[in-house]
Write an enzyme that holds these catalytic residues in place. Structure first.
Site, PDB file in Angstrom:
ATOM      1  N   ARG A 262       0.821  -1.225   0.000  1.00 11.60           N
ATOM      2  CA  ARG A 262       0.000   0.000   0.000  1.00 11.60           C
ATOM      3  C   ARG A 262       0.856   1.278   0.000  1.00 11.60           C
ATOM      4  NH1 ARG A 262      -3.076  -3.598  -0.741  1.00 11.60           N
ATOM      5  NH2 ARG A 262      -5.211  -3.818   0.036  1.00 11.60           N
TER       6      ARG A 262
ATOM      7  N   SER B 286     -10.623  -0.089   3.141  1.00  5.83           N
ATOM      8  CA  SER B 286      -9.921  -0.194   4.432  1.00  5.83           C
ATOM      9  C   SER B 286      -9.435   1.183   4.848  1.00  5.83           C
ATOM     10  CB  SER B 286      -8.705  -1.115   4.307  1.00  5.83           C
ATOM     11  OG  SER B 286      -9.081  -2.380   3.845  1.00  5.83           O
TER      12      SER B 286
ATOM     13  N   GLU C 240      -4.565   4.154   5.804  1.00  5.67           N
ATOM     14  CA  GLU C 240      -4.305   3.870   4.389  1.00  5.67           C
ATOM     15  C   GLU C 240      -4.861   5.008   3.533  1.00  5.67           C
ATOM     16  OE1 GLU C 240      -5.604   0.005   2.413  1.00  5.67           O
ATOM     17  OE2 GLU C 240      -6.512   1.486   1.093  1.00  5.67           O
TER      18      GLU C 240
END
Ligand code: FAD
Ligand code: EPU
Length: 339
Positions: A165, A240, A335
């Site tokens: 990520r 998320s 994130e």
């Protein structure tokens, strides 16, 4: 012709569906338009922010910048051999449509990444990933405007410092490059299928599929994702909210002794834990506070039930982070890009 607007509501342009205004707004539909924009005083002065589909951002205040909405379309075959094809996708193409285009053409490599919201141009920014595949596994190169030199450049996968990520676009080169095209290298036969991750195998078995095609895998991934994740057009969210944390062996051993059922996965440096599990243990799953909350089927997803502000969502996220830190001594990192 570039049409520059002022004080535009960003509510329709972020999947959390929160209200925020852009001081300046412009949509670019071609590389030429972007280059023209880059010459303008506004671009030099107003610190441009590039927006794709807004599925990985949380606006907590008005954006006192020039918001550049990337709508550069186009799909072209760049090069091919007997085994692979390199295909360039305009940064403003919808990622899921690009995946389905590959499947329709029997090009393999992105089927596990079906149904991830957003644009192609944002995919390298956090190196999107799902079900055992990451963008870096299929990325050949990126074409981008380098705001430092003012020139178009080509970056190869090895230039992008891809990680879980993350990439240079989210870290040391944040805001430096405006991605205009992403070239993927895809297989044309003998596809390397990834069926061992999560519930893919179970989903295929349920359908009686013994020798899956890339389309079967995409169909399975779509079914799993639809059963777990909220559709942003129904319930505002950005997937998320936090990353799954990686902890060192010592921390893992301590937690594993206390919580033997805690899910964990081997990582490059240490052990990866499941943020969703940690959050659920702290009692947040299904929690609702006014107009925002924690999704009832996936604790890692924060949701806007309608009318929540970015600040309310951020405040909830901060309290979730604190409670996980307090109970497990594990610090969660967002994130989502918070503005
Ligand atoms: P935006 O939110 O518009 O932008 C994200 C960041 O990228 C911003 O910092 C922006 O400035 C930058 N950016 C965007 N376009 C460009 C460009 N052309 N050039 C340079 N910088 C740019 N992500 C995963 O990895 N895996 C998942 O499984 C996943 N599932 C999700 C499920 C749901 C329901 C939702 C809502 C989100 C999910 N996400 C997932 C997150 C999101 O889909 C991805 O991060 C996606 O790549 C964001 O694309 P976007 O166009 O919406 O980017
Ligand atoms: N879990 C819980 N409770 C929850 C949620 C999860 O206990 O509320 C535990 C379960 O044990 C489950 C495990 O966590 O088995 C993993 O959950 P899941 O398979 O749903 O995946 P995830 O780790 O929560 C990650 C990505 C997703 C990606 C899926 C599939 C991150 C931060 N998230 O989620 O990506 O789609 O795996 O590969 O890595 C995103 O980045 O926005 C995103 C949705």
């Amino acid at each position: 012709m570039l049409e520059i607007k002022q004080h535009i509501s960003l509510k329709p342009f972020n999947t959390f569906g929160v209200e925020a205004k852009a001081k300046w707004w412009v949509e670019v539909t071609s590389e030429e338009q972007l280059l023209e924009l880059a010459q303008s005083e506004l671009f030099q002065k107003e610190s441009p922010f590039i927006l794709g589909a807004g599925s990985n951002v949380l606006f907590t205040q008005d954006v006192e910048r020039l918001v550049v909405h990337n709508a550069i379309k186009g799909i072209r075959v760049v090069e091919s051999s007997s085994d692979w094809v390199r295909v360039g996708f305009g940064a403003g193409e919808v990622w899921h449509d690009a995946v389905m285009h590959c499947i329709d053409h029997h090009w393999g490599g992105v089927e596990n990444l079906a149904l991830i919201p957003g644009t192609v141009g944002a995919a390298p920014v956090q190196n999107i990933g799902a079900y055992g595949v990451e963008l870096k596994d299929v990325l050949h190169s990126i074409r981008a405007l380098d705001r430092v030199s003012g020139r178009m450049v080509t970056l190869h996968s090895s230039d992008c410092a891809f990680g879980y990520r993350t990439s240079i676009f989210k870290a040391e080169a944040k805001d430096r490059y405006i991605i205009t095209e992403v070239v993927l290298q895809l297989t044309t036969h003998s596809h390397g299928l990834h069926t061992d991750y999560g519930a893919i195998r179970d989903e295929l078995n349920k359908k009686g599929v013994l020798s899956p095609t890339i389309r079967d895998i995409a169909t399975a991934v779509i079914a799993i994702r639809s059963s777990k994740l909220p559709d942003p057009s129904v319930l505002g969210n950005a997937g998320s909210f936090f990353k799954n944390p990686t902890v060192d062996r010592e921390v893992f051993e301590r937690l594993n002794t206390a919580y033997p059922n805690m899910p964990s996965y081997p990582a490059q440096k240490g052990v990866k834990l499941s943020a969703g599990w940690l959050i659920e243990q702290c009692g947040w799953k299904g929690y609702r506070e006014g107009n925002c909350g924690c999704y009832e089927k996936q604790a890692l997803v924060l949701v806007n039930f309608g009318g929540a502000s970015g600040r309310q969502i951020l405040d909830l996220a901060q309290r979730i982070r604190e409670s996980v830190l307090h109970r497990f001594q594990v610090d969660l990192e967002a994130e989502v890009n918070i503005l």
